[in-house]
Design a protein around this motif. Structure first.
Motif, PDB file in Angstrom:
ATOM      1  N   PRO A 222       0.763  -1.270  -0.091  1.00 15.04           N
ATOM      2  CA  PRO A 222      -0.026   0.117  -0.088  1.00 15.04           C
ATOM      3  C   PRO A 222       0.788   1.218  -0.002  1.00 15.04           C
ATOM      4  CG  PRO A 222      -0.103  -1.094   1.956  1.00 15.04           C
ATOM      5  CD  PRO A 222       0.634  -2.179   1.108  1.00 15.04           C
ATOM      6  N   ALA A 223       1.899   1.300   0.486  1.00 12.25           N
ATOM      7  CA  ALA A 223       2.766   2.476   0.719  1.00 12.25           C
ATOM      8  C   ALA A 223       3.612   2.832  -0.534  1.00 12.25           C
ATOM      9  CB  ALA A 223       3.595   2.198   1.860  1.00 12.25           C
ATOM     10  N   THR A 224       3.838   1.884  -1.410  1.00 14.05           N
ATOM     11  CA  THR A 224       4.503   2.243  -2.624  1.00 14.05           C
ATOM     12  C   THR A 224       4.008   1.687  -3.892  1.00 14.05           C
ATOM     13  OG1 THR A 224       5.649  -0.058  -2.132  1.00 14.05           O
ATOM     14  CG2 THR A 224       6.704   2.010  -1.459  1.00 14.05           C
ATOM     15  N   ASN A 225       2.614   0.768  -3.857  1.00 16.06           N
ATOM     16  CA  ASN A 225       1.971   0.429  -5.032  1.00 16.06           C
ATOM     17  C   ASN A 225       2.837  -0.411  -5.959  1.00 16.06           C
ATOM     18  OD1 ASN A 225      -0.521   1.958  -4.411  1.00 16.06           O
ATOM     19  ND2 ASN A 225       0.918   3.664  -4.838  1.00 16.06           N
ATOM     20  N   VAL A 226       3.511  -1.318  -5.241  1.00 15.99           N
ATOM     21  CA  VAL A 226       4.428  -2.362  -5.970  1.00 15.99           C
ATOM     22  C   VAL A 226       3.651  -3.618  -5.911  1.00 15.99           C
ATOM     23  CG1 VAL A 226       6.535  -1.106  -6.136  1.00 15.99           C
ATOM     24  CG2 VAL A 226       6.082  -2.735  -4.326  1.00 15.99           C
ATOM     25  N   VAL A 227       4.101  -4.629  -6.661  1.00 20.06           N
ATOM     26  CA  VAL A 227       3.151  -5.953  -6.719  1.00 20.06           C
ATOM     27  C   VAL A 227       4.448  -6.866  -5.839  1.00 20.06           C
ATOM     28  CG1 VAL A 227       2.466  -7.957  -7.990  1.00 20.06           C
ATOM     29  CG2 VAL A 227       2.260  -5.774  -8.859  1.00 20.06           C
ATOM     30  N   MET A 228       3.673  -7.498  -4.906  1.00 21.36           N
ATOM     31  CA  MET A 228       4.669  -8.337  -4.121  1.00 21.36           C
ATOM     32  C   MET A 228       4.133  -9.814  -4.276  1.00 21.36           C
ATOM     33  SD  MET A 228       6.816  -6.502  -2.125  1.00 21.36           S
ATOM     34  CE  MET A 228       7.223  -7.572  -0.863  1.00 21.36           C
ATOM     35  N   LEU A 229       4.805 -10.918  -4.366  1.00 24.58           N
ATOM     36  CA  LEU A 229       4.650 -12.276  -4.307  1.00 24.58           C
ATOM     37  C   LEU A 229       4.821 -12.763  -2.950  1.00 24.58           C
ATOM     38  CD1 LEU A 229       3.966 -15.068  -5.431  1.00 24.58           C
ATOM     39  CD2 LEU A 229       6.504 -15.336  -5.961  1.00 24.58           C
ATOM     40  N   TYR A 230       3.540 -13.383  -1.939  1.00 25.61           N
ATOM     41  CA  TYR A 230       3.825 -14.058  -1.010  1.00 25.61           C
ATOM     42  C   TYR A 230       3.752 -15.674  -1.015  1.00 25.61           C
ATOM     43  CZ  TYR A 230       3.088  -9.301   1.338  1.00 25.61           C
ATOM     44  OH  TYR A 230       3.306  -8.120   1.637  1.00 25.61           O
ATOM     45  N   ASP A 231       4.631 -16.184  -0.268  1.00 28.74           N
ATOM     46  CA  ASP A 231       4.359 -17.674  -0.043  1.00 28.74           C
ATOM     47  C   ASP A 231       3.571 -17.952   1.093  1.00 28.74           C
ATOM     48  OD1 ASP A 231       4.682 -20.262  -0.113  1.00 28.74           O
ATOM     49  OD2 ASP A 231       6.852 -20.470   0.582  1.00 28.74           O
ATOM     50  N   ARG A 232       2.173 -18.341   0.779  1.00 33.83           N
ATOM     51  CA  ARG A 232       1.302 -18.753   1.712  1.00 33.83           C
ATOM     52  C   ARG A 232       1.464 -20.370   1.968  1.00 33.83           C
ATOM     53  NH1 ARG A 232       0.377 -13.949   3.419  1.00 33.83           N
ATOM     54  NH2 ARG A 232      -0.218 -12.323   2.082  1.00 33.83           N
ATOM     55  N   SER A 233       2.020 -20.880   1.741  1.00 29.86           N
ATOM     56  CA  SER A 233       2.022 -22.588   1.913  1.00 29.86           C
ATOM     57  C   SER A 233       2.920 -22.793   3.227  1.00 29.86           C
ATOM     58  CB  SER A 233       2.721 -23.118   0.909  1.00 29.86           C
ATOM     59  OG  SER A 233       4.092 -23.043   0.620  1.00 29.86           O
ATOM     60  N   HIS A 234       2.163 -23.715   4.012  1.00 28.48           N
ATOM     61  CA  HIS A 234       2.950 -24.357   5.168  1.00 28.48           C
ATOM     62  C   HIS A 234       4.201 -24.845   5.034  1.00 28.48           C
ATOM     63  CE1 HIS A 234      -0.368 -23.045   7.997  1.00 28.48           C
ATOM     64  NE2 HIS A 234      -1.081 -23.661   7.073  1.00 28.48           N
ATOM     65  N   GLY A 235       4.215 -25.567   3.720  1.00 29.60           N
ATOM     66  CA  GLY A 235       5.183 -26.149   3.547  1.00 29.60           C
ATOM     67  C   GLY A 235       6.619 -25.474   2.832  1.00 29.60           C
ATOM     68  N   GLN A 236       6.171 -24.103   2.558  1.00 31.51           N
ATOM     69  CA  GLN A 236       7.012 -23.306   1.999  1.00 31.51           C
ATOM     70  C   GLN A 236       7.629 -23.769   0.730  1.00 31.51           C
ATOM     71  OE1 GLN A 236       9.928 -22.600   4.978  1.00 31.51           O
ATOM     72  NE2 GLN A 236       8.602 -21.289   6.271  1.00 31.51           N
ATOM     73  N   THR A 237       6.782 -24.045  -0.114  1.00 29.13           N
ATOM     74  CA  THR A 237       7.152 -25.000  -1.480  1.00 29.13           C
ATOM     75  C   THR A 237       6.681 -23.578  -2.676  1.00 29.13           C
ATOM     76  OG1 THR A 237       4.851 -25.573  -1.592  1.00 29.13           O
ATOM     77  CG2 THR A 237       6.486 -26.867  -0.618  1.00 29.13           C
ATOM     78  N   THR A 238       6.796 -22.364  -2.414  1.00 28.05           N
ATOM     79  CA  THR A 238       6.687 -21.486  -3.599  1.00 28.05           C
ATOM     80  C   THR A 238       8.232 -20.835  -3.714  1.00 28.05           C
ATOM     81  OG1 THR A 238       4.561 -20.959  -2.991  1.00 28.05           O
ATOM     82  CG2 THR A 238       5.551 -19.465  -4.418  1.00 28.05           C
ATOM     83  N   GLN A 239       8.725 -20.514  -4.905  1.00 25.17           N
ATOM     84  CA  GLN A 239      10.053 -20.032  -5.179  1.00 25.17           C
ATOM     85  C   GLN A 239       9.966 -19.324  -6.572  1.00 25.17           C
ATOM     86  OE1 GLN A 239      12.601 -18.575  -4.067  1.00 25.17           O
ATOM     87  NE2 GLN A 239      13.133 -20.597  -3.045  1.00 25.17           N
ATOM     88  N   VAL A 240      10.848 -18.351  -6.645  1.00 26.67           N
ATOM     89  CA  VAL A 240      11.042 -17.694  -7.973  1.00 26.67           C
ATOM     90  C   VAL A 240      12.652 -17.994  -8.416  1.00 26.67           C
ATOM     91  CG1 VAL A 240       9.608 -15.559  -7.333  1.00 26.67           C
ATOM     92  CG2 VAL A 240      11.882 -15.676  -6.474  1.00 26.67           C
ATOM     93  N   PHE A 241      12.593 -17.983  -9.715  1.00 31.57           N
ATOM     94  CA  PHE A 241      13.838 -18.596 -10.378  1.00 31.57           C
ATOM     95  C   PHE A 241      14.270 -17.529 -11.627  1.00 31.57           C
ATOM     96  CE2 PHE A 241      11.271 -22.113  -9.257  1.00 31.57           C
ATOM     97  CZ  PHE A 241      12.351 -22.918  -8.305  1.00 31.57           C
ATOM     98  N   GLY A 242      15.398 -17.811 -12.151  1.00 35.34           N
ATOM     99  CA  GLY A 242      15.979 -16.936 -13.191  1.00 35.34           C
ATOM    100  C   GLY A 242      17.165 -16.074 -12.610  1.00 35.34           C
ATOM    101  N   ASP A 243      18.122 -15.678 -13.850  1.00 29.13           N
ATOM    102  CA  ASP A 243      19.108 -15.119 -13.470  1.00 29.13           C
ATOM    103  C   ASP A 243      18.719 -13.690 -12.738  1.00 29.13           C
ATOM    104  OD1 ASP A 243      20.553 -16.767 -14.947  1.00 29.13           O
ATOM    105  OD2 ASP A 243      20.454 -15.703 -16.930  1.00 29.13           O
ATOM    106  N   ASP A 244      17.883 -12.982 -12.848  1.00 22.25           N
ATOM    107  CA  ASP A 244      17.321 -11.891 -12.083  1.00 22.25           C
ATOM    108  C   ASP A 244      16.473 -12.160 -10.705  1.00 22.25           C
ATOM    109  OD1 ASP A 244      15.282 -12.860 -13.117  1.00 22.25           O
ATOM    110  OD2 ASP A 244      14.476 -11.012 -14.335  1.00 22.25           O
ATOM    111  N   ALA A 245      16.488 -13.461 -10.342  1.00 24.31           N
ATOM    112  CA  ALA A 245      15.727 -13.826  -9.225  1.00 24.31           C
ATOM    113  C   ALA A 245      16.547 -13.415  -7.767  1.00 24.31           C
ATOM    114  CB  ALA A 245      15.503 -15.347  -9.197  1.00 24.31           C
ATOM    115  N   THR A 246      15.564 -12.866  -6.908  1.00 26.09           N
ATOM    116  CA  THR A 246      15.992 -12.774  -5.404  1.00 26.09           C
ATOM    117  C   THR A 246      14.977 -13.673  -4.680  1.00 26.09           C
ATOM    118  OG1 THR A 246      14.300 -11.008  -5.310  1.00 26.09           O
ATOM    119  CG2 THR A 246      16.453 -10.468  -5.682  1.00 26.09           C
TER     120      THR A 246
END
Length: 564
Positions: free
Chosen positions: A87-111
């Motif tokens: 809400p403060a900056t109006n940027v899009v965020m990806l949240y991992d909501r899984s209990h097993g923490q099985t969401t991830q981002v990939f690529g050369d530009d990934a954090t």
């Protein structure tokens, strides 16, 4: 012509399937209302304002349960992940909501998500281009992000989302219930069993425009990819010239690191918020601080209306900041409009913060003459003792500059020396009764920030304890008696004293001869050079023509007073 002509007009980005499991998600009947086709016929998931998720901040949720986009699979959580707006900056965020923490981002530009960090990350064009979810390798379902706007355009579109939300269509699977309901599960911090403890995490950021530069540092606007917050990063880089190495060490380890030490232990609403620093052991050090909308100098020069109210607001808030510094034994030493930052609040209210602590120091050891000459207190360039009251003088000059009192801002071009400017400052102080104690030349008699807060604002915003604030030294008005003019007499009469004067022996008449004067009633006595006396003849002298008292000194021509 758009590269994606079939996308929904309110979509911000799309998820392109990269494997068979992802294609099943795009072709699932539950998700048909959110899909569009690429020119090659590939079905993609459109994510944007048209999804109408449960929260006004949430663009879409993905999972095999009560989610906006249905993702089937045994390793997929009921709510696997979500795309939300910061809400403060109006940027899009990806949240991992899984209990097993099985969401991830990939690529050369990934954090990517890391242990010890919150399971959230910024996603945008050129950052975190691939998404995976499900399974131990977090890649059971894989998508690629397709963005339709550059980052600044997307932020502006999200900022104006309220004006376009009325055109959005409802999700047929889920009716929207409330705008302020948060998503189902909070983001979790990834931890490991039997870890040694918290470690120092590296700040991950994305640089944008350049805000300024100095001798050894450059300041950039940046985006924290883990929080979605904008910030300012000061990057200190070692100079390439070998001759500058000594100056580099002094600047780096004494000034810039001192700035970090002072900011890290002070928390005040009107002092710039310090976030962290890193890289001091390497060739490049970085200092992270909160990003503001601009400086007080740029605000005034930009022609903002009602400068007087802005000057008063900044003056009050800076008094609170200086009182906090004084209570902590710190002198800023460079208070000026350029180092006062502002943020625009709702209702066009301005929030000011004191920044740039590169010249700050402990008051007990501050000795060097540093700062901006116009705003420097007299004791600084006279190599006197430096106390927190030097910042009070600088704040008074800042107020005079902002309010343009007596045309001070315009007259700066006509000042040819610092003493001339100081005379103008002292002249202004005598006409501003509420703060004239701030511009006293003697720092022992000058008011502190706490004393002015008590005098003008009844002590509101104090950091110093009220019982420890001494009363103000009263202003002493020096009055000089006017010289009394005595009437000058027309004739000055000299009287011969009769008492207390030494008596001289009367000269013998044989030592003088009489010569006729042009005045028949007067006689002129001249030394008789023929008369013998001890010591020889008397030296010749000039005759005096004007009448005067008789002087009984041997060796001079004498004339008795005339009897008229």
């Amino acid at each position: 012509m758009s590269l994606y002509p079939n996308r929904h007009r309110l979509a911000l980005f799309s998820l392109k399937p990269l494997n068979e499991q992802a294609k099943k998600v795009a072709n699932h009947p539950y998700n048909q209302h959110l899909t569009s086709s690429l020119p090659d016929g590939t079905r993609v998931l459109d994510i944007g304002f048209q999804v109408r998720s449960r929260s006004n901040r949430t663009l879409a949720t993905l999972g095999r349960g009560d989610a906006d986009i249905f993702v089937d699979g045994p390793t997929i959580a009921k709510v696997q992940c979500s795309f939300e707006i910061e809400p403060a900056t109006n940027v899009v965020m990806l949240y991992d909501r899984s209990h097993g923490q099985t969401t991830q981002v990939f690529g050369d530009d990934a954090t990517p998500f890391e242990p010890g960090r919150l399971r959230q990350v910024v996603v945008q064009k050129g950052l975190n281009s691939f998404l995976g979810m499900g399974g131990r390798a977090q890649n059971t379902v894989q998508f690629e992000f397709l963005w339709y706007q550059d980052f600044p355009e997307m932020v502006g579109l999200i900022k104006d989302r309220e004006s376009i939300m009325n055109d959005c269509e409802e999700n047929p699977r889920l009716a929207r219930t409330a705008d302020d309901v948060e998503t189902v599960l909070p983001s979790q911090m990834q931890t490991r069993i039997h870890t040694a403890g918290p470690r120092q995490l590296t700040m991950r950021y994305l640089k944008f425009g350049k805000l300024g530069s100095g001798q050894f540092a450059v300041v950039y606007k940046a985006l924290d990819v883990d929080t979605g917050k904008f910030l300012a990063v000061k990057i200190i880089q070692r100079p390439e010239q070998a001759s500058a190495q000594a100056a580099w060490e002094v600047s780096k380890y004494y000034a810039l690191k001192r700035e970090v030490e002072h900011l890290s232990r002070i928390s005040h609403p009107h002092i710039v918020d310090f976030i962290t620093s890193q890289g001091w052991e390497g060739p490049t050090a970085e200092i992270f601080m909160g990003l503001k909308d601009g400086t007080l100098e740029s605000l005034v020069k930009g022609g903002v209306p009602d400068v007087e109210s802005i000057a008063k607001r900044a003056f009050y808030q800076m008094l609170q900041a200086l009182d906090c510094l004084a209570a902590n034994g710190i002198v800023h030493r460079d208070v000026k409009p350029e180092n006062i930052l502002y943020t625009v609040l709702p209702g066009m209210q301005y929030h000011f913060q004191l920044g740039d602590f590169g010249l700050s120091n402990r008051a007990i050891v501050a000795k060097s003459s540093v700062g901006t000459p116009l705003y420097m207190a007299p004791e600084v360039y006279e190599h006197g003792v430096q106390t927190h009251k030097m910042d009070v003088w600088s704040l008074f000059v800042t107020f005079a500059w902002v309010s343009d009192f007596d045309g001070f801002r315009q007259n700066l071009h006509h000042f040819t020396s610092l003493p001339q400017a100081r005379e103008a400052i002292l002249a202004m102080a005598s006409r501003i009764g509420a703060m004239q104690e701030m511009a006293r030349v003697n720092p022992d008699e000058r008011a502190s920030a706490a004393q002015i807060l008590v005098k003008v604002y009844n002590g509101e915003g104090l950091t110093t304890q009220l019982n420890r604030i001494p009363p103000l030294t009263p202003t002493v008005v020096e009055t000089r008696p006017e010289p009394q003019l005595q009437p000058e007499p027309m004739h000055q009469v000299r009287h011969r004293p009769t008492q207390g004067m030494p008596k001289f022996p009367k000269p013998h008449t044989s030592q003088f001869r009489v010569r006729k004067s042009s005045n028949p009633r007067g006689r002129i006595w001249e030394p008789n050079t023929t008369a013998a006396r001890p010591g020889g003849n008397l030296p010749p002298t000039r005759r005096r023509r004007h009448p005067s008292n008789v002087e009984f000194l041997q060796g001079f021509r004498m004339r008795p007073p005339l009897n008229y």
